[in-house]
Every structure is written in structure tokens, then in C-alpha cells.
Design a protein around this motif. Sequence first.
Motif, PDB file in Angstrom:
ATOM      1  N   ILE A  31      -0.865  14.682 -11.531  1.00 53.75           N
ATOM      2  CA  ILE A  31      -0.503  14.106 -10.237  1.00 53.75           C
ATOM      3  C   ILE A  31      -1.715  13.458  -9.583  1.00 53.75           C
ATOM      4  O   ILE A  31      -1.621  12.369  -8.992  1.00 53.75           O
ATOM      5  N   ALA A  34      -2.201  10.170 -11.081  1.00 52.43           N
ATOM      6  CA  ALA A  34      -1.203   9.225 -10.584  1.00 52.43           C
ATOM      7  C   ALA A  34      -1.586   8.715  -9.200  1.00 52.43           C
ATOM      8  O   ALA A  34      -1.402   7.524  -8.892  1.00 52.43           O
ATOM      9  N   ILE A  35      -2.126   9.590  -8.360  1.00 53.53           N
ATOM     10  CA  ILE A  35      -2.571   9.172  -7.020  1.00 53.53           C
ATOM     11  C   ILE A  35      -3.725   8.177  -7.133  1.00 53.53           C
ATOM     12  O   ILE A  35      -3.780   7.166  -6.424  1.00 53.53           O
ATOM     13  N   PHE A  38      -2.359   4.897  -8.073  1.00 53.05           N
ATOM     14  CA  PHE A  38      -1.559   4.313  -6.992  1.00 53.05           C
ATOM     15  C   PHE A  38      -2.428   3.691  -5.908  1.00 53.05           C
ATOM     16  O   PHE A  38      -2.234   2.533  -5.531  1.00 53.05           O
ATOM     17  N   LEU A  79       4.046   7.199  -7.321  1.00 53.77           N
ATOM     18  CA  LEU A  79       3.577   8.326  -8.132  1.00 53.77           C
ATOM     19  C   LEU A  79       4.463   8.527  -9.349  1.00 53.77           C
ATOM     20  O   LEU A  79       3.967   8.766 -10.459  1.00 53.77           O
ATOM     21  N   HIS A  82       3.617   5.905 -12.004  1.00 56.78           N
ATOM     22  CA  HIS A  82       2.379   6.186 -12.731  1.00 56.78           C
ATOM     23  C   HIS A  82       2.536   7.399 -13.658  1.00 56.78           C
ATOM     24  O   HIS A  82       1.987   7.402 -14.766  1.00 56.78           O
TER      25      HIS A  82
END
Length: 247
Positions: A31, A34-35, A38, A79, A82
Motif C-alpha cells: 500500500i 501504491a501511495i 499515486f 491506490l 497501482h
Amino acid sequence: MPRYRLDIEYDGSAYAGWQRQAELPSVQAAIEKAILGFCGQEVTIRGAGRTDAGVHATGQVAHVDLEKGWDPDKVQGALNAHLAMAGDAVSVLAASLVADDFDARFSATARHYLYVILNRRASAALMRKKIWHVPKLLDEGAMHEAAQRLVGRHDFTTFRSVQCQANSPVRTLDRLDVTRDGDLIEIRASARSFLHNQVRSMVGTLKRVGEGAWDAGDVEAALKAADRAACGPVSPPDGLYLTRVDY
């Protein structure tokens, strides 16, 4: 900085657990990556529960502070995009703006877990790594009766890992129910917080009751022993799910 709550679902089979670990895949790291993809921000997110390797979640909660006030729907969509591109078995079910003092871990008032046992002779074709397959017929009624001996405020030393870092072994178990739906036995546990491996340790012990090797009195005696050696075998992580966190 705006604080966001993330409601998360994941298949834990391919991960070394929730918590970020060097050179091992984790849900937290997936995660956080992904952030970064992003919005270009390196962050540390905090989860409500540090699930172990192989444990799943349908209701994990985390929070993160972002530098920009993004629309929550955009955060969720970006999120997930990604995560999908990275091939991660993680999905953000919802993103929402929360107060600055919201803490996914410390603001939680209850955590709810589900453990699923497939109780039939034939092994699982569709649910591999999602259940514990026990071919011997289990007596779920006896398991439920024994489980009630564990409900309440107790010293759960017997049912926690020797690697548990909690300051105290005392916890209040609000619920431990055992039910059957066809070939599936479901064990539901609720408490404000759990010790490391507590649910899996209790499930493994209750399985001994279901097999007829132990009875409710044996479970109570194991609890009162406050000795890890008195615990039954620890159940595998495959059947365990973090299903909900209350605030």
C-alpha cells in the motif's frame, strides 16, 4: 496534513504479514508503494492489526497523512489502480477523510476475527490457502461449549506466542462462538485487542475438543495453567480473517 482512513481487503497468502519487512513482501509495503506511485509521497501507514504471514482480511483499517487534500474517491481509485498494476492481492474498499486524532490502531474499540475450518474428507479445490482443512468429523457443539470457558477477562499466557511483545497477557475476550454451515465450521472471536497468535492458539485447542481428545474442562485447565506448553497445536494461518474493526 489531511488524514485518510483506508478500509482494506487482502489475500494474505503471498505476504509475510501486514507489517513491512526487509526483503519480504508485506501488505503495508504494498500500500505504501501504491501511495508513492499515486502522489510521489513516501509514507508510513498504521494498521489496526498486524496480521501474521498468510492471514487474510476483509475489514482491515489503516490511516495515512497525505500532503494534499485529495478527494477520497480519487485516493481509493488511484491506490487500487497501482495495486492492480503491481499484481498485489490487496484492495482498498473505501477511503475517507478523518479527524487528525484518528488512529487506526489506538482508536479501535474492538477487533473481530473469523476462522474457517473445512470439515470434510475431500480437500479444498477452490478454497486452498483460505481455510484449514480438517478431514476428521468435528463436534462443533462441544467446541462451542468449551469456547465459552475462554470468554471474559483472563490471563491468556497459554494462548499467546512466546514471541508476543505485549506488556500484559491479560485480555478480555468478548466473544468466541463456534457454528457450522454444512462442511464449514466458523469460529468468531471479538475483543478490544488480541495477543500474538491468540486466535490461532484458541482454535487449535478447540479442534482437539472437536475431535474428542479434550473436553471443556481440559480447555479451562489449560487457560488456568498460564503456561504456553499447556496449549493445543496452533492452527495454520490460512483460515484466519480480520473481518471488522470498531471505533
